[in-house]
Motif scaffolding. Structure first.
Motif, PDB file in Angstrom:
ATOM      1  N   VAL A 138       6.520   4.226   1.201  1.00 39.62           N
ATOM      2  CA  VAL A 138       6.434   5.325   2.161  1.00 39.62           C
ATOM      3  C   VAL A 138       6.803   6.617   1.444  1.00 39.62           C
ATOM      4  CG1 VAL A 138       7.238   6.242   4.341  1.00 39.62           C
ATOM      5  CG2 VAL A 138       7.002   3.768   4.044  1.00 39.62           C
ATOM      6  N   LEU A 139       5.863   7.557   1.405  1.00 43.61           N
ATOM      7  CA  LEU A 139       6.075   8.828   0.718  1.00 43.61           C
ATOM      8  C   LEU A 139       6.509   9.887   1.720  1.00 43.61           C
ATOM      9  CD1 LEU A 139       4.446   7.207  -1.353  1.00 43.61           C
ATOM     10  CD2 LEU A 139       3.213   9.295  -1.947  1.00 43.61           C
ATOM     11  N   GLY A 140       7.676  10.468   1.493  1.00 44.31           N
ATOM     12  CA  GLY A 140       8.193  11.499   2.386  1.00 44.31           C
ATOM     13  C   GLY A 140       7.666  12.871   2.013  1.00 44.31           C
ATOM     14  N   VAL A 141       6.364  13.048   2.133  1.00 38.46           N
ATOM     15  CA  VAL A 141       5.724  14.287   1.699  1.00 38.46           C
ATOM     16  C   VAL A 141       6.237  15.491   2.478  1.00 38.46           C
ATOM     17  CG1 VAL A 141       3.515  15.513   1.590  1.00 38.46           C
ATOM     18  CG2 VAL A 141       3.658  13.114   0.892  1.00 38.46           C
ATOM     19  N   ALA A 167       8.840  -1.516   1.536  1.00 39.00           N
ATOM     20  CA  ALA A 167       9.457  -1.836   0.247  1.00 39.00           C
ATOM     21  C   ALA A 167      10.320  -0.699  -0.266  1.00 39.00           C
ATOM     22  CB  ALA A 167       8.364  -2.156  -0.778  1.00 39.00           C
ATOM     23  N   ALA A 168       9.873   0.554  -0.105  1.00 42.11           N
ATOM     24  CA  ALA A 168      10.623   1.678  -0.678  1.00 42.11           C
ATOM     25  C   ALA A 168      10.242   2.973   0.007  1.00 42.11           C
ATOM     26  CB  ALA A 168      10.362   1.792  -2.176  1.00 42.11           C
ATOM     27  N   VAL A 169      11.175   3.933  -0.057  1.00 39.10           N
ATOM     28  CA  VAL A 169      10.931   5.292   0.393  1.00 39.10           C
ATOM     29  C   VAL A 169      10.979   6.196  -0.832  1.00 39.10           C
ATOM     30  CG1 VAL A 169      11.764   7.217   1.781  1.00 39.10           C
ATOM     31  CG2 VAL A 169      11.897   4.879   2.669  1.00 39.10           C
ATOM     32  N   LEU A 170       9.993   7.078  -0.973  1.00 39.97           N
ATOM     33  CA  LEU A 170       9.934   8.001  -2.105  1.00 39.97           C
ATOM     34  C   LEU A 170      10.152   9.424  -1.600  1.00 39.97           C
ATOM     35  CD1 LEU A 170       8.385   5.407  -3.068  1.00 39.97           C
ATOM     36  CD2 LEU A 170       7.121   6.911  -4.621  1.00 39.97           C
ATOM     37  N   LEU A 171      11.152  10.101  -2.162  1.00 36.29           N
ATOM     38  CA  LEU A 171      11.510  11.454  -1.760  1.00 36.29           C
ATOM     39  C   LEU A 171      11.724  12.324  -2.985  1.00 36.29           C
ATOM     40  CD1 LEU A 171      14.170  10.497   0.946  1.00 36.29           C
ATOM     41  CD2 LEU A 171      11.884  11.404   1.414  1.00 36.29           C
ATOM     42  N   ASP A 220       0.854  -1.189   0.000  1.00 37.20           N
ATOM     43  CA  ASP A 220       0.000   0.000   0.000  1.00 37.20           C
ATOM     44  C   ASP A 220       0.890   1.240   0.000  1.00 37.20           C
ATOM     45  OD1 ASP A 220      -2.222   1.589  -0.001  1.00 37.20           O
ATOM     46  OD2 ASP A 220      -2.891   1.091   2.018  1.00 37.20           O
ATOM     47  N   VAL A 221       0.240   2.415  -0.020  1.00 37.27           N
ATOM     48  CA  VAL A 221       0.945   3.691   0.004  1.00 37.27           C
ATOM     49  C   VAL A 221       0.729   4.319   1.377  1.00 37.27           C
ATOM     50  CG1 VAL A 221       1.194   5.944  -1.092  1.00 37.27           C
ATOM     51  CG2 VAL A 221       0.483   3.968  -2.452  1.00 37.27           C
ATOM     52  N   VAL A 222       1.805   4.780   2.009  1.00 33.04           N
ATOM     53  CA  VAL A 222       1.757   5.378   3.336  1.00 33.04           C
ATOM     54  C   VAL A 222       2.444   6.736   3.284  1.00 33.04           C
ATOM     55  CG1 VAL A 222       2.473   5.147   5.745  1.00 33.04           C
ATOM     56  CG2 VAL A 222       1.746   3.131   4.472  1.00 33.04           C
ATOM     57  N   ILE A 223       1.865   7.725   3.954  1.00 32.83           N
ATOM     58  CA  ILE A 223       2.467   9.055   4.031  1.00 32.83           C
ATOM     59  C   ILE A 223       3.255   9.157   5.326  1.00 32.83           C
ATOM     60  CG2 ILE A 223       2.035  11.539   3.972  1.00 32.83           C
ATOM     61  CD1 ILE A 223       1.115  10.119   1.457  1.00 32.83           C
ATOM     62  N   ALA A 224       4.522   9.593   5.218  1.00 37.00           N
ATOM     63  CA  ALA A 224       5.382   9.703   6.396  1.00 37.00           C
ATOM     64  C   ALA A 224       5.211  11.055   7.064  1.00 37.00           C
ATOM     65  CB  ALA A 224       6.832   9.516   5.989  1.00 37.00           C
TER      66      ALA A 224
END
Length: 518
Positions: A48-51, A72-76, A30-34
């Motif tokens: 994990v989205l580093g918004v 699975a991954a961190v998106l920045l 799933d998609v999670v907001i940090a």
């Protein structure tokens, strides 16, 4: 399920770039907001989205926490995503690091990732024919970015879509969702605080503090495209929002604007198609049955409502439709409408249950619109006979237009006596009866001498034997009225004791008055 590599490929290199490659075979959940300064709520396989991650230190801590939880991954976004220390932390934690390209709206990314995970084609998720369902999914994506329940509203504060988690809000938001529009008292409070004035001028997010009545704080963003204010987004937040998250919320506005334009284009096309079918029903002819089937008009009696805005009002279609939507909100399924010339027509079932004529009549009479429109209603007829109800409504509009009717909503069967007089006067005028008897002499005397003998005679015929009531109608003293009648009978020879003479005079005067109003 998709792994990280496949997901990045599906979303596309214009939005995502892999910085630290993922472990083989790791699938996305799933998609999670940090949140900064808080451990992520991620589980195994999450993205994990580093918004709102502001710097290198927070990014390093995030990647380590994500590795510990099996994400699975961190998106920045750059420049943090390109920082060597962040990349090293990702390798050590066994977490993929994916760069989100500059200018990408976080809500757009959430939307597209979820479309990919659900097995929906990216092209389909970003198709130019967006419907209401797309707006609701987009509202959910925006809510994830701002971490708050969101509504997407048009320029008239009508709710077009809303996200999940509305149960965490306040009574004002619940009323907004239930009524599909912000309540008038709530709008008044935001106007008093200058919120709408700020919306009309700026483009950044606006924070509105909590109010004394218990209304929670709001974060509001205007939605614009090409200088036009299309609407706004309203997030119910617990308090002050970080600058990073506020900016991320504002960055979603262009994406929402694009979807609103697409939705509006689809809705306008559907509205035009519906209006054309209603027009066929009102005009009759061979196409009425197919039109009724396409519109799913129930086989029950309907009335035609005709609405005409006064000359001082804007003649634009949008003005009439906006007024109609405002009047009819909350009455259930709105009546089918179309425009023919300067007139707005609506079809309403003649039934007592929700959405029928009684509901609409109550709405029409309770709303005080300025300038006040002319509203007339034909009798209840079968669907095949709607042209008859339309012509009846138009006949009443004619009486309203000339001031012979003063009602807010004129109903055909309630005004039969005025219709009889109107038709009789029209026939009498065509027959030239005004040139007969003593009336031409009185008419000429009124014109040249400034007297009011015709009005005096009309009042006397309307109130026979009651000079006080007749004088009250003319707004003169009873003695003045008696004197005028005496002078009138000296000027012309007329037997007012003869009932046939009185009837003939009344018909002539009625025709005269109708001709003047027409």
């Amino acid at each position: 399920m998709l792994d990280i590599r496949a997901l990045v490929e599906r979303v596309g290199p214009t939005l995502l770039r892999t910085v630290v490659a993922p472990e083989p075979g790791v699938c996305v959940g799933d998609v999670v907001i940090a949140e900064p300064d808080q451990p992520p709520t991620a589980a195994g396989g999450d993205l994990v989205l580093g918004v709102a991650i502001p710097d290198r230190e927070h990014a390093v801590a995030l990647t380590r926490d994500c590795g510990a939880k099996g994400a699975a991954a961190v998106l920045l976004k750059p420049p943090i995503s390109a920082d060597d220390a962040v990349a090293a932390a990702a390798r050590d934690a066994g977490v993929a690091l994916v760069e989100v390209r500059p200018g990408t709206a976080w809500a757009q990314l959430v939307w597209l990732i979820r479309a990919a995970l659900a097995g929906t084609d990216i092209e389909e998720a970003d198709a130019p024919t967006a419907g209401v369902g797309d707006l609701f999914r987009l509202a959910d994506a925006v809510a994830d970015v701002v971490d708050a329940p969101v509504t997407i509203e048009d320029a008239r504060s009508q709710v077009l879509a809303y996200s999940a988690r509305q149960d965490l809000t306040d009574p004002a938001r619940i009323s907004t969702i239930m009524g599909r529009r912000q309540p008038d008292d709530v709008l008044a409070k935001f106007r008093a605080r200058g919120t709408f004035r700020q919306l009309s001028k700026g483009s950044s997010a606006i924070f509105v503090p909590a109010q004394q009545d218990g209304t929670l704080p709001r974060l509001v963003v205007p939605i614009r495209m090409g200088g036009e204010l299309l609407g706004s987004m309203w997030a119910v937040v617990p308090g002050e929002v970080s600058e990073e998250r506020s900016t991320a919320f504002a960055d979603t506005a262009p994406l929402v604007a694009l979807q609103l334009l697409r939705w509006r284009a689809v809705a306008d096309g559907e509205r035009r198609r519906s209006a054309e079918q209603v027009r066929l029903l009102l005009e009759g002819g061979e196409g009425w049955r197919a039109a009724a089937n396409e519109l799913a008009v129930p086989a029950e009696a309907h009335r035609v409502v005709a609405i005409e805005m006064p000359p001082s009002a804007s003649p634009a279609e949008g003005h009439r439709l906006a007024m109609w939507e405002w009047i009819t909100r909350g009455i259930g399924r709105r009546p089918l409408v179309t425009e023919i010339g300067t007139m707005l027509y609506a079809l309403v079932p003649d039934r007592g249950r929700a959405g029928g004529w009684p509901d609409l009549r109550a709405a029409l009479t309770s709303h005080d619109v300025s300038p006040r429109p002319l509203i007339a209603v034909g009798t209840a007829v079968a669907v095949a006979e709607l042209p008859q109800s339309r012509s009846q409504a138009e006949e009443l509009i004619g009486l309203l237009r000339t001031g012979q009717l003063q009602q807010r909503v004129a109903v055909y069967e309630e005004n039969w006596h005025l219709l009889v007089l109107s038709r009789m006067a029209g026939a009498a005028t065509d027959a030239g009866i005004g040139a007969l008897g003593p009336l031409p002499v009185l008419r000429e005397h009124d014109r040249t001498q400034g007297t009011e003998y015709l009005a005096t005679l009309h009042a006397w015929l309307r109130h026979p034997g009651d000079p006080r009531q007749a004088s009250r109608e003319l707004r003169v003293h009873p003695n003045t009225f008696r004197y005028r009648m005496k002078r009138l009978t000296q000027l012309v020879e007329v037997d007012l004791e003869d009932p046939n003479v009185r009837s003939a005079l009344f018909a002539q005067l009625l025709a005269d008055r109708w001709a003047q109003h027409g």
